[in-house]
Design a protein around this motif. Structure first.
Motif, PDB file in Angstrom:
ATOM      1  N   LEU A   1       0.817  -1.209   0.000  1.00 35.21           N
ATOM      2  CA  LEU A   1       0.000   0.000   0.000  1.00 35.21           C
ATOM      3  C   LEU A   1       0.851   1.259   0.000  1.00 35.21           C
ATOM      4  N   ASP A   2       0.252   2.348  -0.457  1.00 36.16           N
ATOM      5  CA  ASP A   2       0.907   3.653  -0.521  1.00 36.16           C
ATOM      6  C   ASP A   2       1.218   4.139   0.903  1.00 36.16           C
ATOM      7  N   SER A   3       2.479   4.435   1.155  1.00 35.76           N
ATOM      8  CA  SER A   3       2.903   4.778   2.514  1.00 35.76           C
ATOM      9  C   SER A   3       2.275   6.077   3.012  1.00 35.76           C
ATOM     10  N   GLY A   4       2.188   7.093   2.135  1.00 33.39           N
ATOM     11  CA  GLY A   4       1.605   8.365   2.548  1.00 33.39           C
ATOM     12  C   GLY A   4       0.144   8.235   2.916  1.00 33.39           C
ATOM     13  N   ILE A   5      -0.606   7.468   2.128  1.00 32.51           N
ATOM     14  CA  ILE A   5      -2.031   7.283   2.398  1.00 32.51           C
ATOM     15  C   ILE A   5      -2.231   6.460   3.668  1.00 32.51           C
ATOM     16  N   VAL A   6      -1.408   5.428   3.856  1.00 26.05           N
ATOM     17  CA  VAL A   6      -1.508   4.626   5.076  1.00 26.05           C
ATOM     18  C   VAL A   6      -1.217   5.476   6.303  1.00 26.05           C
ATOM     19  N   ASP A   7      -0.194   6.314   6.224  1.00 29.72           N
ATOM     20  CA  ASP A   7       0.142   7.164   7.375  1.00 29.72           C
ATOM     21  C   ASP A   7      -1.025   8.088   7.723  1.00 29.72           C
ATOM     22  N   MET A   8      -1.643   8.684   6.721  1.00 34.20           N
ATOM     23  CA  MET A   8      -2.815   9.532   6.962  1.00 34.20           C
ATOM     24  C   MET A   8      -3.935   8.741   7.618  1.00 34.20           C
ATOM     25  N   ALA A   9      -4.159   7.526   7.106  1.00 35.91           N
ATOM     26  CA  ALA A   9      -5.237   6.689   7.640  1.00 35.91           C
ATOM     27  C   ALA A   9      -4.963   6.309   9.088  1.00 35.91           C
ATOM     28  N   VAL A  10      -3.737   5.933   9.383  1.00 38.41           N
ATOM     29  CA  VAL A  10      -3.381   5.513  10.734  1.00 38.41           C
ATOM     30  C   VAL A  10      -3.513   6.667  11.730  1.00 38.41           C
ATOM     31  N   TRP A  11      -3.021   7.839  11.347  1.00 35.53           N
ATOM     32  CA  TRP A  11      -3.044   8.986  12.248  1.00 35.53           C
ATOM     33  C   TRP A  11      -4.467   9.528  12.457  1.00 35.53           C
ATOM     34  N   ASN A  12      -5.323   9.350  11.489  1.00 37.11           N
ATOM     35  CA  ASN A  12      -6.662   9.946  11.552  1.00 37.11           C
ATOM     36  C   ASN A  12      -7.774   8.893  11.629  1.00 37.11           C
ATOM     37  N   LEU A  13      -7.423   7.663  12.018  1.00 34.04           N
ATOM     38  CA  LEU A  13      -8.379   6.564  11.950  1.00 34.04           C
ATOM     39  C   LEU A  13      -9.607   6.813  12.829  1.00 34.04           C
ATOM     40  N   ASP A  14      -9.418   7.355  14.023  1.00 35.85           N
ATOM     41  CA  ASP A  14     -10.565   7.609  14.902  1.00 35.85           C
ATOM     42  C   ASP A  14     -11.570   8.534  14.224  1.00 35.85           C
ATOM     43  N   GLN A  15     -11.080   9.630  13.701  1.00 32.93           N
ATOM     44  CA  GLN A  15     -11.949  10.615  13.036  1.00 32.93           C
ATOM     45  C   GLN A  15     -12.633  10.009  11.819  1.00 32.93           C
ATOM     46  N   ILE A  16     -11.885   9.257  11.012  1.00 32.63           N
ATOM     47  CA  ILE A  16     -12.426   8.656   9.789  1.00 32.63           C
ATOM     48  C   ILE A  16     -13.537   7.667  10.119  1.00 32.63           C
ATOM     49  N   LEU A  17     -13.285   6.812  11.100  1.00 32.21           N
ATOM     50  CA  LEU A  17     -14.263   5.768  11.434  1.00 32.21           C
ATOM     51  C   LEU A  17     -15.473   6.339  12.161  1.00 32.21           C
ATOM     52  N   ASP A  18     -15.261   7.380  12.956  1.00 32.35           N
ATOM     53  CA  ASP A  18     -16.409   8.010  13.625  1.00 32.35           C
ATOM     54  C   ASP A  18     -17.369   8.607  12.599  1.00 32.35           C
ATOM     55  N   MET A  19     -16.826   9.316  11.598  1.00 33.17           N
ATOM     56  CA  MET A  19     -17.676   9.908  10.575  1.00 33.17           C
ATOM     57  C   MET A  19     -18.350   8.827   9.735  1.00 33.17           C
ATOM     58  N   THR A  20     -17.621   7.768   9.439  1.00 34.35           N
ATOM     59  CA  THR A  20     -18.181   6.672   8.639  1.00 34.35           C
ATOM     60  C   THR A  20     -19.302   5.966   9.390  1.00 34.35           C
ATOM     61  N   LYS A  21     -19.146   5.818  10.697  1.00 32.42           N
ATOM     62  CA  LYS A  21     -20.204   5.199  11.513  1.00 32.42           C
ATOM     63  C   LYS A  21     -21.478   6.026  11.439  1.00 32.42           C
ATOM     64  N   ILE A  22     -21.351   7.346  11.475  1.00 31.01           N
ATOM     65  CA  ILE A  22     -22.512   8.236  11.382  1.00 31.01           C
ATOM     66  C   ILE A  22     -23.208   8.043  10.039  1.00 31.01           C
ATOM     67  N   ARG A  23     -22.413   7.929   8.971  1.00 33.37           N
ATOM     68  CA  ARG A  23     -22.995   7.778   7.635  1.00 33.37           C
ATOM     69  C   ARG A  23     -23.625   6.400   7.433  1.00 33.37           C
ATOM     70  N   CYS A  24     -23.113   5.396   8.103  1.00 33.32           N
ATOM     71  CA  CYS A  24     -23.637   4.036   7.931  1.00 33.32           C
ATOM     72  C   CYS A  24     -24.916   3.798   8.730  1.00 33.32           C
ATOM     73  N   ARG A  25     -25.104   4.570   9.794  1.00 29.76           N
ATOM     74  CA  ARG A  25     -26.236   4.314  10.696  1.00 29.76           C
ATOM     75  C   ARG A  25     -27.583   4.319   9.979  1.00 29.76           C
ATOM     76  N   PRO A  26     -27.868   5.318   9.129  1.00 27.42           N
ATOM     77  CA  PRO A  26     -29.164   5.296   8.436  1.00 27.42           C
ATOM     78  C   PRO A  26     -29.327   4.098   7.510  1.00 27.42           C
ATOM     79  N   VAL A  27     -28.222   3.634   6.912  1.00 24.79           N
ATOM     80  CA  VAL A  27     -28.298   2.479   6.010  1.00 24.79           C
ATOM     81  C   VAL A  27     -28.693   1.233   6.792  1.00 24.79           C
ATOM     82  N   LEU A  28     -28.094   1.048   7.949  1.00 23.43           N
ATOM     83  CA  LEU A  28     -28.461  -0.096   8.783  1.00 23.43           C
ATOM     84  C   LEU A  28     -29.916  -0.006   9.202  1.00 23.43           C
ATOM     85  N   SER A  29     -30.372   1.201   9.488  1.00 26.65           N
ATOM     86  CA  SER A  29     -31.773   1.395   9.876  1.00 26.65           C
ATOM     87  C   SER A  29     -32.709   1.010   8.727  1.00 26.65           C
ATOM     88  N   ILE A  30     -32.370   1.436   7.520  1.00 23.20           N
ATOM     89  CA  ILE A  30     -33.180   1.098   6.348  1.00 23.20           C
ATOM     90  C   ILE A  30     -33.177  -0.405   6.113  1.00 23.20           C
TER      91      ILE A  30
END
Length: 443
Positions: A377-406
């Protein structure tokens, strides 16, 4: 900033994508929806009953009328000329068109497209227009089953239809069918009919309508298994967050959104038992699973911008050449393609499978770092993902919630529907589903 998931796509292109997608539901249904749409066009295009916009939408609804038929036993029943108990796929298709397409007003016709005329004609709560549309799809569907799958002539097909006058088929819709005169096969005639091809391009779909159709296909794929319900929206959300962190331009973000949205369309061709395998896939099953990339490429087939196609098709490629399907290396993969590949992996690691729970964040970070170290994998993208994983997954959880509800709502309604005994009760229940759903928080 309002993201646009699709660049300008013509009616023919979006219909082509839907047509190919539907053909992969079951090989026996190849081009079935296309034929039904064409037969209906031939039946009503000269009547003056419908505006060009209405006729276009009716043809689109006919194209996807069997969108709910993803179970083999359902398809087998559908392909008998005198169908029996095909409520399952009709209702499931109704729910998808009702909730996830621009054709909500036509969803009841899909619900009723196998109901005999004698059971429908005296139901006063159904409008005459709805009854006619359901019968148009029903009769066109039976014509194609007879001619394309049963290899009967047009004359023999119509003779069989006439035997169901007043009981199965409405006389006034059969009268429209009587004006047809297929000299060759339906497939030959629709491919050569310039009037039909021109008609499909006369009234362009809006960007919102095109996006809605594509999202409908995505949900059909993801909802086939409860293990994949939020995979695409999670991949899309993670891709968007990574692209934003990487300071991608608006154009780059649009490409990433489109590519990640469409990256798994080919999974429509993967059997449900493989998608829901109780353990890790064996070598043979994994070979089948990997074909989803090839099927995705076939579905697109020159109908989507090349940059979007490459992003969608390369999400399993690795920088060191060990990925699939083409074994590409770093110099052949753009930043956008590398980014969606990382997002897809994170989405998979956070997802639930029959044999695993979602991985904890620390383990996801470790896996990504190890894959970066090993040259996948691309090292720069992985580093961004690792450092910001909490923020990324928190926002993704918010976006997924309505889909699970549907998803939960859809299956609850599906189960309630199947528990009803009479056709009358089933129809009334389905048509009572009118409340709007929560908006899906796509980026």
């Amino acid at each position: 900033m309002q993201m646009q998931y699709t660049q300008t796509i013509s009616n023919q292109s979006i219909l082509g994508i839907i047509r190919r997608f539907c053909s992969y539901i079951d090989t026996r249904l190849t081009e079935h929806g296309t034929h039904v749409a064409y037969i209906i066009f031939r039946m009503i295009s000269k009547t003056g009953q419908y505006s060009h916009e209405e006729l276009r939408d009716i043809c689109f609804a006919a194209q996807i009328h069997d969108i709910g038929a993803f179970k083999t036993e359902e398809v087998s029943r559908m392909l008998q000329f005198e169908t029996k108990d095909v409520w399952n796929h009709s209702f499931y298709g109704f729910l998808f068109v009702h909730y996830f397409s621009p054709l909500k007003e036509l969803a009841p016709a899909i619900l009723l497209h196998h109901i005999g005329w004698k059971h429908m004609k005296d139901q006063d709560h159904l409008s005459d227009k709805l009854k006619d549309l359901a019968q148009l799809i029903h009769i066109a569907d039976r014509i194609d089953v007879s001619m394309s799958l049963g290899h009967m002539t047009w004359k023999d097909t119509f003779r069989a239809l006439e035997q169901g006058t007043e009981t199965i088929f409405a006389p006034h819709i059969l009268e429209l069918a009587s004006l047809l005169d297929f000299k060759g096969t339906i497939d030959e005639e629709w491919r050569q009919d310039k009037e039909y091809a021109d008609f499909l391009t006369q009234i362009p779909l809006s960007g919102e309508e095109i996006t809605a159709y594509l999202k409908m296909l995505v949900f059909i794929i993801d909802f086939r298994s409860h293990y994949t319900v939020t995979h695409t929206i999670a991949t899309t959300s993670i891709s968007y967050e990574l692209g934003r962190l990487a300071s991608f331009t608006e154009e780059q973000l649009n490409l990433v959104l489109c590519g990640s949205l469409l990256h798994d369309l080919g999974k429509i061709a993967i059997p449900v038992d493989i998608l829901e395998s109780p353990g890790k896939l064996n070598k043979q099953a994994m070979s089948v699973m990997r074909t989803h990339v090839d099927r995705t490429e076939e579905i697109f087939g020159g109908l989507i911008d090349d940059s979007i196609v490459r992003i969608a098709l390369r999400h399993h490629e690795k920088l060191n050449g060990t990925g699939y399907p083409k074994g590409l290396t770093a110099k052949e993969l753009t930043k956008e393609e590398r980014l969606v590949a990382v997002a897809d992996i994170i989405s998979a690691l956070t997802g639930t499978r029959s044999y695993k729970e979602p991985f904890p964040k620390d383990r996801i970070r470790t896996i990504l770092i190890n894959m970066k170290r090993d040259g996948y994998l691309d090292s720069g993208i992985v580093d961004m993902a690792v450092w910001n994983l909490d923020q990324i997954l928190d926002m993704t959880k918010i976006r997924c919630r309505p889909v699970l509800s549907i998803y939960e709502k859809l299956w609850k309604e599906y189960d309630q529907f199947l528990e009803l005994n009479s056709s009358h009760d089933k129809i009334r229940f389905a048509l009572s589903i009118q409340e709007p759903i929560s908006p899906v928080l796509w980026p």
